[in-house]
Design an enzyme around this catalytic site. Structure first.
Site, PDB file in Angstrom:
ATOM      1  N   LYS A  72       0.830  -1.206   0.000  1.00  0.00           N
ATOM      2  CA  LYS A  72       0.000   0.000   0.000  1.00  0.00           C
ATOM      3  C   LYS A  72       0.865   1.256   0.000  1.00  0.00           C
ATOM      4  CE  LYS A  72      -3.255  -2.889   0.004  1.00  0.00           C
ATOM      5  NZ  LYS A  72      -2.386  -4.042  -0.211  1.00  0.00           N
ATOM      6  N   GLY A 201      -1.363 -13.698 -13.411  1.00  0.00           N
ATOM      7  CA  GLY A 201      -2.412 -13.770 -12.410  1.00  0.00           C
ATOM      8  C   GLY A 201      -3.079 -12.432 -12.195  1.00  0.00           C
ATOM      9  N   GLY A 203      -5.426 -11.707  -9.864  1.00  0.00           N
ATOM     10  CA  GLY A 203      -6.064 -11.618  -8.560  1.00  0.00           C
ATOM     11  C   GLY A 203      -5.758 -10.278  -7.923  1.00  0.00           C
ATOM     12  N   VAL A 205      -3.420  -9.266  -5.828  1.00  0.00           N
ATOM     13  CA  VAL A 205      -2.013  -8.843  -5.880  1.00  0.00           C
ATOM     14  C   VAL A 205      -1.639  -8.424  -7.293  1.00  0.00           C
ATOM     15  CG1 VAL A 205       0.378  -9.573  -5.533  1.00  0.00           C
ATOM     16  CG2 VAL A 205      -1.398 -10.298  -3.928  1.00  0.00           C
ATOM     17  N   GLY A 206      -2.018  -9.231  -8.276  1.00  0.00           N
ATOM     18  CA  GLY A 206      -1.688  -8.919  -9.660  1.00  0.00           C
ATOM     19  C   GLY A 206      -2.290  -7.608 -10.127  1.00  0.00           C
ATOM     20  N   HIS A 465     -21.812  16.487   4.588  1.00  0.00           N
ATOM     21  CA  HIS A 465     -21.701  16.921   3.190  1.00  0.00           C
ATOM     22  C   HIS A 465     -20.454  17.795   3.044  1.00  0.00           C
ATOM     23  CE1 HIS A 465     -22.781  18.726  -0.672  1.00  0.00           C
ATOM     24  NE2 HIS A 465     -22.478  19.910  -0.136  1.00  0.00           N
TER      25      HIS A 465
END
Length: 486
Positions: A72, A201, A203, A205-206, A465
């Protein structure tokens, strides 16, 4: 030994127990120091338990060191890079914008080092003994440790907890292993921007790495066997994410398998790919494998303690996280828990409650997820596909993110929200958001679901808001509601 083989992985090379080693007695011996394990150690340690925690390499587990948090960190950096290259949209100009990947890596390393220091301090403050080495069970409630400095210790625990996690593996595709591809561990340590990164892949992670590395400057090709990405999600979700990836300039090869790999990742590689009955060749500089994870149970000596595993190698546990051996428990990935840190956190709560005489259970728990693309994709509860498969009736509420006033103010209008509501009670049975701050918005809905509130509780609430969460009022007050669906 490269870092791929080291990821939270207990090997089977420990020396056999010898009679001259006397057992040291503890209230709790823990193998592994990931989320569920370390939180259990800190919590019970503060209550006066004598605890030993055995960790092979990554103090604090994979999440802090080589997975969730560092990824991240990289994703956020990539988002900043994206903003920088869009400055004209915001009425600003800059020239000669470049990405210094070694600087990106150093920022990530600083974050990781801070987490390691913090976790190490918590072990000291709560009284847990952190032992760096390889541990394996050699009998009921008996753990042998070969420490990293070569010493042998024998630990006897009134209770044993296993939290060794899982690891990425490279499949048997001819030439793939020999090409020395990246896993997420090595990808997070890149000091250069790959000219052309091929990711195997699609998913979580990919997908996250694909967008991040593309934004940092790589050409990215994503290859997946499936006919669509995120096949566990509804088709409209898959299509929306696919559109995002294409908008970002990511190349996708779906319904594709890699038949053969030659060359060396980091230099030059060639992939022979079978796609929809035709064969194509793809040349690149780097390969990142994100296709499969397996539990770290090999080498743990589980048989000697009567701890059973399933066909995939995950430890068998009941709803209280007890294994098939008395006094032996397991938490996190290795116990077959969904591979999310927040799920392992709940495992810690279940374990510490039960080991202290309680009855907390993993049954029926509501586990959310968030895919950290930009914008985010977050879901909790059922989606339409799952509800239909179970024969569950629902009302569908769906709203474009562009209707939300916060999204209009920031002009980040990609995506949508949708919710499934029980027709009789009005309770929310599923929610998904694909849009800015989706994970934070989802948490508000999850609280309503846990409390058993009807959806009108959100329409009646006064929400600040302009925030993205305010969009929940628009969602449930909108006329974009489908008829009752069976």
């Amino acid at each position: 030994m490269d870092s791929r083989s080291q990821e939270a992985h207990v090997t089977s090379t420990a020396v056999q127990t010898t009679p001259e080693v006397s057992p040291e007695k503890y209230d709790l011996v823990i193998i592994g120091s990931g989320t569920g394990a370390k939180l259990s150690a800190w919590t019970l340690g503060k209550l006066g338990w004598r605890i030993a925690v055995i960790e092979r390499q990554y103090i604090g587990g994979a999440c802090n060191n080589i997975a969730c948090l560092p990824s991240k960190n990289l994703i956020y950096t990539a988002q900043i890079s994206s903003y920088a290259h869009r400055l004209k949209e915001f009425g600003m100009e800059a020239t000669n914008l470049t990405v210094n990947m070694s600087g990106v890596r150093e920022r990530k390393r600083q974050m990781v080092n801070g987490e390691i220091e913090g976790d190490s301090n918590l072990f000291r403050l709560t009284g847990g003994e952190l032992i760096l080495g390889v541990g394996r069970m050699v009998g009921p409630k008996l753990v042998e440790v070969i420490t990293n400095d070569g010493k042998k210790r024998l630990l006897e625990g009134t209770q044993i907890l296993i939290g060794t996690g899982s690891r990425a593996v490279i499949d048997e595709t001819p030439g793939l292993r020999e090409s020395n591809p990246l896993t997420h561990i090595e990808a997070l340590e890149l000091g250069i921007i790959p000219d052309h990164l091929v990711i195997l892949g699609a998913g979580y992670v990919g997908l996250e790495f694909a967008q991040a590395m593309r934004r940092l400057g790589s050409r990215v090709t994503l290859i997946d066997r499936g006919e669509r990405i995120l096949k566990q999600e509804d088709p409209d979700v898959s299509e929306a994410v696919l559109d995002l990836l294409r908008y970002e300039g990511i190349e996708l090869l779906l319904e594709a398998t890699v038949a053969y790999v030659s060359g060396e990742s980091g230099k030059q590689v060639s992939l022979t790919i079978d796609q929809s009955g035709r064969q194509v060749t793809l040349n690149a500089t780097h390969i990142l494998v994100t296709t499969k994870r397996i539990p770290n149970t090999d080498g743990l000596g589980l048989d000697s303690a009567g701890v059973e595993t399933n066909a995939e190698g995950y430890i068998r546990v009941n709803e209280h996280l007890q294994t098939t051996a008395s006094g032996v428990w397991a938490v996190g990935d290795v116990a077959g828990t969904p591979k999310f840190t927040h799920a392992a956190f709940h495992d810690f709560q279940v374990f510490t409650d039960n080991v202290s005489g309680g009855h907390k259970s993993t049954e029926g728990r509501l586990i959310p997820f968030c895919l950290f693309l930009d914008p985010e994709l977050a879901r909790v509860g059922l989606n339409e596909t799952e509800a239909k498969a179970r024969g569950i009736k629902y009302r569908l509420f769906k709203l474009p993110i562009g209707v939300v006033l916060r999204a209009r103010a920031t002009m980040e209008k990609r995506g949508f929200m949708k919710a499934l509501v029980a027709p009789d009670s009005g309770k929310i049975i599923g929610f998904l958001s694909f849009g800015a701050n989706a994970g934070e918005v989802m948490a508000a809905v999850q609280m309503a679901m846990i409390a058993g509130l009807p959806y009108i509780a959100l329409t009646d609430a006064i929400l600040t808001h302009p925030t993205m969460a305010e969009g929940l009022k628009f969602l449930f007050l909108s006329q974009l509601t489908g008829s009752e669906i069976t």
